[in-house]
Scaffold this motif. Structure first.
Motif, PDB file in Angstrom:
ATOM      1  N   ALA A 118       0.848  -1.198   0.000  1.00  0.00           N
ATOM      2  CA  ALA A 118       0.000   0.000   0.000  1.00  0.00           C
ATOM      3  C   ALA A 118       0.876   1.238   0.000  1.00  0.00           C
ATOM      4  N   TRP A 119       0.512   2.181  -0.854  1.00  0.00           N
ATOM      5  CA  TRP A 119       1.222   3.462  -0.927  1.00  0.00           C
ATOM      6  C   TRP A 119       0.220   4.583  -0.793  1.00  0.00           C
ATOM      7  N   GLU A 120       0.632   5.660  -0.100  1.00  0.00           N
ATOM      8  CA  GLU A 120      -0.183   6.865  -0.073  1.00  0.00           C
ATOM      9  C   GLU A 120       0.721   8.082   0.017  1.00  0.00           C
ATOM     10  N   GLY A 121       0.250   9.158  -0.590  1.00  0.00           N
ATOM     11  CA  GLY A 121       1.000  10.405  -0.606  1.00  0.00           C
ATOM     12  C   GLY A 121       0.214  11.429  -1.409  1.00  0.00           C
ATOM     13  N   ASP A 133       4.880   1.840 -10.346  1.00  0.00           N
ATOM     14  CA  ASP A 133       5.021   0.544 -11.022  1.00  0.00           C
ATOM     15  C   ASP A 133       6.412  -0.068 -10.862  1.00  0.00           C
ATOM     16  N   PRO A 134       7.502   0.700 -11.000  1.00  0.00           N
ATOM     17  CA  PRO A 134       8.824   0.090 -10.802  1.00  0.00           C
ATOM     18  C   PRO A 134       9.040  -0.402  -9.361  1.00  0.00           C
ATOM     19  N   ILE A 135       8.475   0.310  -8.391  1.00  0.00           N
ATOM     20  CA  ILE A 135       8.614  -0.103  -6.992  1.00  0.00           C
ATOM     21  C   ILE A 135       7.909  -1.430  -6.777  1.00  0.00           C
ATOM     22  N   PHE A 136       6.639  -1.516  -7.219  1.00  0.00           N
ATOM     23  CA  PHE A 136       5.885  -2.751  -7.044  1.00  0.00           C
ATOM     24  C   PHE A 136       6.507  -3.893  -7.846  1.00  0.00           C
ATOM     25  N   ALA A 137       7.056  -3.578  -9.019  1.00  0.00           N
ATOM     26  CA  ALA A 137       7.677  -4.612  -9.845  1.00  0.00           C
ATOM     27  C   ALA A 137       8.964  -5.145  -9.217  1.00  0.00           C
ATOM     28  N   SER A 138       9.599  -4.365  -8.337  1.00  0.00           N
ATOM     29  CA  SER A 138      10.838  -4.815  -7.680  1.00  0.00           C
ATOM     30  C   SER A 138      10.568  -5.786  -6.545  1.00  0.00           C
ATOM     31  N   PHE A 139       9.309  -5.931  -6.147  1.00  0.00           N
ATOM     32  CA  PHE A 139       8.950  -6.799  -5.019  1.00  0.00           C
ATOM     33  C   PHE A 139       9.120  -8.254  -5.433  1.00  0.00           C
ATOM     34  N   THR A 140      10.005  -8.967  -4.741  1.00  0.00           N
ATOM     35  CA  THR A 140      10.292 -10.352  -5.088  1.00  0.00           C
ATOM     36  C   THR A 140      10.958 -11.043  -3.906  1.00  0.00           C
ATOM     37  N   THR A 141      11.203 -12.331  -4.024  1.00  0.00           N
ATOM     38  CA  THR A 141      11.928 -13.035  -2.971  1.00  0.00           C
ATOM     39  C   THR A 141      13.391 -12.604  -2.998  1.00  0.00           C
ATOM     40  N   GLN A 142      14.051 -12.767  -1.861  1.00  0.00           N
ATOM     41  CA  GLN A 142      15.463 -12.391  -1.806  1.00  0.00           C
ATOM     42  C   GLN A 142      16.280 -13.203  -2.801  1.00  0.00           C
ATOM     43  N   ALA A 143      15.900 -14.469  -3.004  1.00  0.00           N
ATOM     44  CA  ALA A 143      16.651 -15.328  -3.918  1.00  0.00           C
ATOM     45  C   ALA A 143      16.515 -14.868  -5.365  1.00  0.00           C
ATOM     46  N   ASP A 144      15.377 -14.262  -5.715  1.00  0.00           N
ATOM     47  CA  ASP A 144      15.134 -13.867  -7.103  1.00  0.00           C
ATOM     48  C   ASP A 144      15.460 -12.405  -7.387  1.00  0.00           C
ATOM     49  N   ARG A 155      17.395  -0.746  -1.405  1.00  0.00           N
ATOM     50  CA  ARG A 155      16.767  -2.059  -1.265  1.00  0.00           C
ATOM     51  C   ARG A 155      16.531  -2.370   0.212  1.00  0.00           C
ATOM     52  N   HIS A 156      15.298  -2.776   0.510  1.00  0.00           N
ATOM     53  CA  HIS A 156      14.920  -3.122   1.876  1.00  0.00           C
ATOM     54  C   HIS A 156      14.310  -4.515   1.904  1.00  0.00           C
ATOM     55  N   ASP A 164      12.612  -2.326  -3.782  1.00  0.00           N
ATOM     56  CA  ASP A 164      13.387  -1.101  -3.891  1.00  0.00           C
ATOM     57  C   ASP A 164      12.497   0.079  -3.508  1.00  0.00           C
ATOM     58  N   VAL A 165      12.896   0.782  -2.457  1.00  0.00           N
ATOM     59  CA  VAL A 165      12.088   1.846  -1.855  1.00  0.00           C
ATOM     60  C   VAL A 165      12.744   3.194  -2.145  1.00  0.00           C
ATOM     61  N   PRO A 166      11.959   4.222  -2.505  1.00  0.00           N
ATOM     62  CA  PRO A 166      12.546   5.548  -2.714  1.00  0.00           C
ATOM     63  C   PRO A 166      13.434   5.959  -1.544  1.00  0.00           C
ATOM     64  N   ALA A 167      14.588   6.527  -1.861  1.00  0.00           N
ATOM     65  CA  ALA A 167      15.605   6.791  -0.845  1.00  0.00           C
ATOM     66  C   ALA A 167      15.133   7.747   0.242  1.00  0.00           C
ATOM     67  N   GLN A 168      14.114   8.572  -0.038  1.00  0.00           N
ATOM     68  CA  GLN A 168      13.659   9.524   0.974  1.00  0.00           C
ATOM     69  C   GLN A 168      12.759   8.883   2.039  1.00  0.00           C
TER      70      GLN A 168
END
Length: 296
Positions: A118-121, A133-144, A155-156, A164-168
């Motif tokens: 969930a994102w809000e802003g 979309d790039p943030i949600f697309a980066s969501f994966t298992t650590q192995a992948d 990366r968190h 991958d989360v925006p640096a701010q």
């Protein structure tokens, strides 16, 4: 798991009760930004994503009334599997845009359980998908996970997953693992750089109970207390409590400033689960290290 230069291994066999929320600082300049990852609890329910997202959408609509606008909804993918989503707008004292994605994922420790992002802003709707979309697309298992992190992101970890989360946006510093049925709970906190050495408070942990046994010892970079406490107010009669702290050096070069962080841990379980709790804490403490350091 990784947070602010510290790495550690999540205990196996426990449910992740951490609030995996990444947020910007509140300011008068605009609406704070927040990104969260949530797992189905209790684990093993495998509630269909369509049911969960419909309930969330209807709850927002009922609570905010005319301030809530459903912008779009439909199907997408998350970690390569089918997912449900909707985007929305809240118009009140402050303007909020949001997007929620939920999927029943076959990977992870509880196959079939739902995972929610969930994102809000406050962001121009025309640029929202390009940003998220790039943030949600980066969501994966650590192995992948790919070795390349999105530009301007960090990366968190969130349980067994990475994104991958925006640096701010700053992530959680406190992590919780539980076996709800066994009443076993562990909490680990990574303090800020340079914070003073924390004080372990055995008296507060015992909280008026009768201390049956205590083991106090020095560990690598810190200290540890193991207790058994009996209390008439304890439904289990007797509980095992563990407090610990470790100082982790982040800079190993002699010519560089010595940076460090303290990691504090507290854990509890009925004494019938004491041996199991002790083994889990032994492993968890041994896994705490500076990110990139290899444990022999």
């Amino acid at each position: 798991m990784r947070v602010d230069g510290i790495a550690f291994d999540s205990p196996l066999g426990l449910e992740d009760g951490t609030h995996h929320t990444f947020s910007s600082s509140s300011s008068s300049a605009g609406t704070p930004e927040r990104l969260s990852v949530e797992f189905e609890l209790p684990a093993g329910g495998a509630t269909p994503a369509a049911e969960v997202i419909a309930e969330i959408r209807d709850s927002l609509s009922e609570f905010f009334g005319s301030s809530f606008t459903l912008v779009a909804e439909g199907q997408t993918t998350l970690a390569g599997e089918p997912a449900e989503f909707f985007t929305y707008r809240l118009d009140g004292q402050e303007h909020i845009d949001g997007k929620i994605v939920i999927a029943n994922l076959s990977a992870g420790p509880n196959p079939g359980d739902w995972v929610k992002l969930a994102w809000e802003g406050d962001r121009d709707p025309s640029s929202l998908d390009a940003y998220l979309d790039p943030i949600f697309a980066s969501f994966t298992t650590q192995a992948d996970a790919t070795p390349t992190v999105l530009p301007g992101h960090q990366r968190h970890s969130a349980g067994p997953w990475v994104l991958d989360v925006p640096a701010q946006l700053r992530g959680p510093r406190t992590f919780i693992w539980e076996d709800i049925e066994a009443e076993l709970r562990i909490e680990l906190t990574v303090l800020e750089d340079g914070e003073p050495e924390p004080v372990l408070e055995p008296g507060a942990a015992v909280a008026g109970g009768e201390e049956v046994a205590r083991l106090e010892r020095t560990i690598d970079g810190g200290a540890r207390f193991d207790f058994r406490v009996r209390s008439d107010n304890d439904p289990n009669g007797e509980s095992t409590l563990i407090l610990a702290k470790r100082k982790v050096e982040l800079t190993q070069l002699p010519s560089a400033p010595r940076l460090y962080r303290w990691v504090v841990l507290s854990a509890s379980a009925p004494s019938t689960e004491g041996a199991r709790l002790t083994a889990i804490i032994d492993t968890l403490l041994a896994s705490i290290r500076a990110e990139g350091e290899v444990i022999a």
